[in-house]
Scaffold this motif. Structure first.
Motif, mmCIF file in Angstrom:
data_model
loop_
_atom_site.group_PDB
_atom_site.id
_atom_site.type_symbol
_atom_site.label_atom_id
_atom_site.label_comp_id
_atom_site.label_asym_id
_atom_site.label_seq_id
_atom_site.Cartn_x
_atom_site.Cartn_y
_atom_site.Cartn_z
ATOM 1 N N LYS A 16 -9.649 73.175 30.074
ATOM 2 C CA LYS A 16 -9.002 72.600 31.248
ATOM 3 C C LYS A 16 -9.007 73.595 32.410
ATOM 4 O O LYS A 16 -9.305 73.231 33.547
ATOM 5 C CB LYS A 16 -7.584 72.155 30.931
ATOM 6 C CG LYS A 16 -6.916 71.483 32.128
ATOM 7 C CD LYS A 16 -5.482 71.154 31.841
ATOM 8 C CE LYS A 16 -4.792 70.542 33.038
ATOM 9 N NZ LYS A 16 -4.862 71.345 34.263
ATOM 10 N N GLU A 74 -13.755 74.802 38.321
ATOM 11 C CA GLU A 74 -14.994 74.163 38.750
ATOM 12 C C GLU A 74 -14.715 73.070 39.786
ATOM 13 O O GLU A 74 -15.406 72.976 40.806
ATOM 14 C CB GLU A 74 -15.701 73.581 37.529
ATOM 15 C CG GLU A 74 -17.056 72.991 37.816
ATOM 16 C CD GLU A 74 -17.720 72.480 36.557
ATOM 17 O OE1 GLU A 74 -18.738 73.070 36.174
ATOM 18 O OE2 GLU A 74 -17.222 71.501 35.970
ATOM 19 N N TYR A 75 -13.688 72.255 39.543
ATOM 20 C CA TYR A 75 -13.334 71.191 40.481
ATOM 21 C C TYR A 75 -12.888 71.779 41.824
ATOM 22 O O TYR A 75 -13.273 71.289 42.882
ATOM 23 C CB TYR A 75 -12.228 70.303 39.907
ATOM 24 C CG TYR A 75 -11.834 69.206 40.865
ATOM 25 C CD1 TYR A 75 -12.639 68.087 41.026
ATOM 26 C CD2 TYR A 75 -10.683 69.305 41.639
ATOM 27 C CE1 TYR A 75 -12.303 67.081 41.930
ATOM 28 C CE2 TYR A 75 -10.342 68.313 42.532
ATOM 29 C CZ TYR A 75 -11.150 67.208 42.678
ATOM 30 O OH TYR A 75 -10.824 66.229 43.573
ATOM 31 N N LYS A 84 -16.001 70.169 26.860
ATOM 32 C CA LYS A 84 -16.011 71.596 27.193
ATOM 33 C C LYS A 84 -15.347 72.406 26.080
ATOM 34 O O LYS A 84 -15.834 73.482 25.703
ATOM 35 C CB LYS A 84 -15.302 71.836 28.529
ATOM 36 C CG LYS A 84 -15.317 73.270 29.005
ATOM 37 C CD LYS A 84 -16.690 73.865 29.093
ATOM 38 C CE LYS A 84 -17.480 73.338 30.241
ATOM 39 N NZ LYS A 84 -18.808 73.979 30.370
ATOM 40 N N ASP A 144 -14.179 64.929 29.362
ATOM 41 C CA ASP A 144 -14.828 66.149 29.854
ATOM 42 C C ASP A 144 -14.153 67.392 29.272
ATOM 43 O O ASP A 144 -14.833 68.366 28.920
ATOM 44 C CB ASP A 144 -14.791 66.218 31.377
ATOM 45 C CG ASP A 144 -15.597 65.127 32.048
ATOM 46 O OD1 ASP A 144 -16.591 64.661 31.453
ATOM 47 O OD2 ASP A 144 -15.213 64.720 33.172
ATOM 48 N N ILE A 145 -12.826 67.364 29.186
ATOM 49 C CA ILE A 145 -12.091 68.494 28.603
ATOM 50 C C ILE A 145 -12.480 68.660 27.135
ATOM 51 O O ILE A 145 -12.735 69.780 26.672
ATOM 52 C CB ILE A 145 -10.566 68.297 28.741
ATOM 53 C CG1 ILE A 145 -10.156 68.304 30.211
ATOM 54 C CG2 ILE A 145 -9.808 69.388 27.974
ATOM 55 C CD1 ILE A 145 -8.711 67.912 30.459
ATOM 56 N N LEU A 172 -12.482 73.712 33.892
ATOM 57 C CA LEU A 172 -12.779 72.519 34.691
ATOM 58 C C LEU A 172 -11.938 72.474 35.967
ATOM 59 O O LEU A 172 -12.416 71.994 37.004
ATOM 60 C CB LEU A 172 -12.583 71.258 33.856
ATOM 61 C CG LEU A 172 -13.608 71.087 32.723
ATOM 62 C CD1 LEU A 172 -13.219 69.916 31.835
ATOM 63 C CD2 LEU A 172 -15.010 70.920 33.262
ATOM 64 N N ASP A 173 -10.699 72.977 35.923
ATOM 65 C CA ASP A 173 -9.880 73.080 37.142
ATOM 66 C C ASP A 173 -10.567 73.967 38.168
ATOM 67 O O ASP A 173 -10.649 73.620 39.354
ATOM 68 C CB ASP A 173 -8.498 73.666 36.828
ATOM 69 C CG ASP A 173 -7.538 72.683 36.214
ATOM 70 O OD1 ASP A 173 -7.754 71.455 36.325
ATOM 71 O OD2 ASP A 173 -6.538 73.142 35.603
ATOM 72 N N GLN A 217 -12.858 63.653 39.900
ATOM 73 C CA GLN A 217 -12.055 64.516 39.030
ATOM 74 C C GLN A 217 -12.597 64.415 37.606
ATOM 75 O O GLN A 217 -13.124 63.382 37.211
ATOM 76 C CB GLN A 217 -10.591 64.069 39.083
ATOM 77 C CG GLN A 217 -9.641 64.863 38.232
ATOM 78 C CD GLN A 217 -9.334 66.246 38.771
ATOM 79 O OE1 GLN A 217 -10.172 66.891 39.376
ATOM 80 N NE2 GLN A 217 -8.140 66.702 38.536
ATOM 81 N N TYR A 218 -12.474 65.482 36.844
ATOM 82 C CA TYR A 218 -12.909 65.451 35.446
ATOM 83 C C TYR A 218 -11.975 64.555 34.630
ATOM 84 O O TYR A 218 -10.878 64.233 35.057
ATOM 85 C CB TYR A 218 -12.956 66.864 34.860
ATOM 86 C CG TYR A 218 -11.650 67.608 34.931
ATOM 87 C CD1 TYR A 218 -10.685 67.447 33.949
ATOM 88 C CD2 TYR A 218 -11.367 68.479 35.976
ATOM 89 C CE1 TYR A 218 -9.479 68.126 34.010
ATOM 90 C CE2 TYR A 218 -10.173 69.163 36.047
ATOM 91 C CZ TYR A 218 -9.232 68.985 35.056
ATOM 92 O OH TYR A 218 -8.032 69.651 35.111
ATOM 93 N N THR A 219 -12.457 64.175 33.458
ATOM 94 C CA THR A 219 -11.697 63.272 32.592
ATOM 95 C C THR A 219 -11.245 64.005 31.321
ATOM 96 O O THR A 219 -11.678 65.140 31.063
ATOM 97 C CB THR A 219 -12.552 62.069 32.170
ATOM 98 O OG1 THR A 219 -13.636 62.550 31.350
ATOM 99 C CG2 THR A 219 -13.112 61.322 33.374
ATOM 100 N N LYS A 230 -15.857 72.827 43.793
ATOM 101 C CA LYS A 230 -16.551 71.660 44.365
ATOM 102 C C LYS A 230 -15.777 71.096 45.553
ATOM 103 O O LYS A 230 -16.375 70.707 46.563
ATOM 104 C CB LYS A 230 -16.722 70.575 43.311
ATOM 105 C CG LYS A 230 -17.739 70.905 42.256
ATOM 106 C CD LYS A 230 -17.807 69.804 41.211
ATOM 107 C CE LYS A 230 -18.774 70.121 40.099
ATOM 108 N NZ LYS A 230 -18.800 69.073 39.055
#
Length: 67
Positions: free
Chosen positions: A16, A22-23, A55, A51-52, A19-20, A46-48, A26
């Motif tokens: 998480k 990375e988001y 990863k 996705d978490i 991905l935070d 936003q990732y889902t 972006k």
């Protein structure tokens, strides 16, 4: 020593966090692009939860890798 549940929880937290970051990168890039172009801000998706999980699975494979 950590048990399996604690390890999985840590992997999910790490995924998480990754991905935070990375988001956020972006989103920052989209904001800069909007400022430079004068066009409206195109907010990246936003990732889902899936996705978490993906990863976290990647991180788990890396941790369990033998050399």
């Amino acid at each position: 020593m950590s048990n399996g549940y604690e390890i999985r929880l840590e992997l999910l937290k790490m995924a998480k966090d990754f991905l935070d970051q990375e988001y956020q990168a972006k989103l920052d890039a989209a904001k800069r692009q909007a400022e430079l172009s004068g066009l409206p801000l195109a907010i990246p998706p936003q990732y889902t939860i899936d996705d978490i999980a993906v990863k976290a699975s990647e991180l788990n494979r890396f941790v369990n890798q033998k050399n």
